[in-house]
Design a protein around this motif. Structure first.
Motif, PDB file in Angstrom:
ATOM      1  N   GLY A 180       0.368  -1.283   0.541  1.00 55.16           N
ATOM      2  CA  GLY A 180      -0.238  -0.235  -0.270  1.00 55.16           C
ATOM      3  C   GLY A 180       1.093   1.744   0.196  1.00 55.16           C
ATOM      4  N   ALA A 181       0.158   2.319  -0.329  1.00 57.77           N
ATOM      5  CA  ALA A 181       1.267   4.222   0.529  1.00 57.77           C
ATOM      6  C   ALA A 181       1.707   3.832   1.546  1.00 57.77           C
ATOM      7  CB  ALA A 181      -0.209   4.451  -0.405  1.00 57.77           C
ATOM      8  N   GLU A 182       2.180   4.570   1.350  1.00 56.66           N
ATOM      9  CA  GLU A 182       3.684   4.929   2.826  1.00 56.66           C
ATOM     10  C   GLU A 182       2.162   5.334   3.837  1.00 56.66           C
ATOM     11  OE1 GLU A 182       7.271   6.447   4.590  1.00 56.66           O
ATOM     12  OE2 GLU A 182       6.384   7.361   2.275  1.00 56.66           O
ATOM     13  N   GLY A 183       2.316   4.770   5.154  1.00 52.33           N
ATOM     14  CA  GLY A 183       1.097   5.057   6.187  1.00 52.33           C
ATOM     15  C   GLY A 183       0.604   4.076   6.160  1.00 52.33           C
ATOM     16  N   GLU A 184       0.482   3.324   4.732  1.00 56.53           N
ATOM     17  CA  GLU A 184      -0.859   2.413   5.255  1.00 56.53           C
ATOM     18  C   GLU A 184      -0.442   0.866   5.580  1.00 56.53           C
ATOM     19  OE1 GLU A 184      -3.532   3.033   1.850  1.00 56.53           O
ATOM     20  OE2 GLU A 184      -2.418   1.824   0.569  1.00 56.53           O
ATOM     21  N   GLY A 185      -1.094   0.169   6.757  1.00 58.50           N
ATOM     22  CA  GLY A 185      -1.140  -1.195   7.315  1.00 58.50           C
ATOM     23  C   GLY A 185       0.323  -1.492   7.653  1.00 58.50           C
ATOM     24  N   GLN A 186       0.813  -2.073   8.469  1.00 53.07           N
ATOM     25  CA  GLN A 186       1.691  -2.104  10.041  1.00 53.07           C
ATOM     26  C   GLN A 186       2.567  -1.200  10.139  1.00 53.07           C
ATOM     27  OE1 GLN A 186      -0.738  -4.745   8.895  1.00 53.07           O
ATOM     28  NE2 GLN A 186      -1.935  -4.649  10.012  1.00 53.07           N
ATOM     29  N   CYS A 187       3.777  -1.633   8.925  1.00 47.96           N
ATOM     30  CA  CYS A 187       5.087  -0.865   8.977  1.00 47.96           C
ATOM     31  C   CYS A 187       5.077  -0.549   7.030  1.00 47.96           C
ATOM     32  CB  CYS A 187       6.017  -1.612   9.116  1.00 47.96           C
ATOM     33  SG  CYS A 187       5.612  -2.907   8.044  1.00 47.96           S
TER      34      CYS A 187
END
Length: 351
Positions: free
Chosen positions: A280-287
């Motif tokens: 995903g885009a930076e900032g999305e998800g776990q890391c």
């Protein structure tokens, strides 16, 4: 065909204990594969079952009969080695029938059994050739045929495909799977190859330092590993293991992001397989991380993403993904496919 049972089997070489009290029951007709890192004792355990190594302690039973003190020839087992071990001056026919000949079997019986084995292994047109006139795969089939004619109660394979190139390994894997299906004979197979283990075995025995870490079907070991060792040993690319802490019913990674803790207990590590991560885009998800390596394999694309304090995380995507080294991405873990382990590396219990 016969069942095989090991009770507290140990093997010592002087003061060094290589096999450390192995208990294992193998059903009639089952295909069992021993896997583990180099030096874990898998080949030694196989040779001990065959009688080629003396059992230091414990008991080995074949078909319910104790064979621990019996020589290899009386155990009713047939061993197929990595090195083929064919007689160079004999043709295929004589190599396959040599064991029966030395046992004093009638010539007609030897000819019948050799012809039957040759037909099963597609070797009929090679019976008059010598080993030097055969490919590696054909030589290995001759070695297997030499075992088949003895009509053993079980086959023992010690890394039989290690000397073959990639294409021949695939071909021989199919041949061995088909042979097991047709003969319905108990087989024990040692390999370091993940694909062989996952595709051939009814059950896999994972060994480390002379002990059994876990026994189960390929699916069980892949989806429900008992500990960190099995989790990372089974599967290619291997499972990512990321340190975490537990906060209530959630797990938290370094940096403060995480998700729901789907197993019971105090998690110190979360495991996620590369195919269970989305980009995903930076900032999305776990890391977040920086794409370090991109390996395009046609149907798949493998990424190695540098996630700072969490280390490098492997990701397996479809082959049509457009991504390049240097891209910054967010990694989104599939929460339904995570594995949690405690501080000792043991899997947390599931509901």
């Amino acid at each position: 065909m016969s069942s095989i049972e090991l009770k507290g089997v140990e093997k010592w070489f002087g003061d060094v204990q290589v096999i450390k009290g192995v208990d294992l029951s193998i059903d009639e007709g089952e295909f069992i594969i021993f896997v583990g890192p180099s030096g874990c004792g898998k080949s030694t355990l196989l040779r001990t079952i065959a009688g080629l190594e003396e059992c230091s302690r414990g008991e080995i039973l074949v078909g319910g009969r104790a064979v621990t003190a019996e020589p290899p020839a009386q155990r009713g087992l047939a061993m197929v080695f990595q090195s083929y071990a064919l007689y160079p001056h004999m043709n295929v026919r004589d190599n396959m029938g040599f064991g029966l000949k030395t046992a004093g079997k009638p010539k007609a019986e030897i000819e019948q059994k050799v012809n039957e084995a040759a037909a099963a292994l597609k070797l009929e047109s090679y019976l008059d050739r010598r080993p030097k006139e055969l490919s590696g795969g054909q030589r290995q089939r001759v070695a297997i045929g030499r075992s088949i004619v003895r009509n053993p109660t079980a086959f023992l394979f010690d890394e039989p495909l290690s000397n073959l190139d990639a294409a021949l390994r695939v071909e021989m894997r199919y041949e061995i799977a088909k042979l097991h299906r047709e003969l319905a004979t108990t087989m024990i197979y040692v390999t370091h190859d993940q694909v062989e283990a996952m595709t051939l075995a009814d059950r896999i025995v994972v060994l480390r330092d002379g002990i059994i870490e876990q026994i189960g079907s390929p699916r069980q070991l892949y989806e429900r590993p008992d500990n960190l060792f099995v989790a990372q040993f089974i599967g290619s690319p291997k499972m990512n293991i990321v340190p975490c802490r537990t906060e209530g019913e959630s797990y938290v990674l370094e940096g403060g992001r995480g998700g729901a803790l789907t197993q019971k207990g105090e998690a110190a590590h979360v495991g996620v397989r590369p195919e269970n991560i989305e980009i995903g885009a930076e900032g999305e998800g776990q890391c977040d991380g920086l794409v370090d390596i991109v390996e395009y394999l046609g149907a798949d694309t493998h990424l190695l993403v540098d996630c700072a304090g969490l280390g490098q995380i492997g990701v397996r995507l479809g082959g049509d993904v457009e991504i390049k080294p240097g891209d910054r991405v967010g990694l989104i873990f599939d929460g339904s496919r995570l594995h949690f382990f405690d501080k000792d590396g043991q899997a947390l219990p599931r509901d």
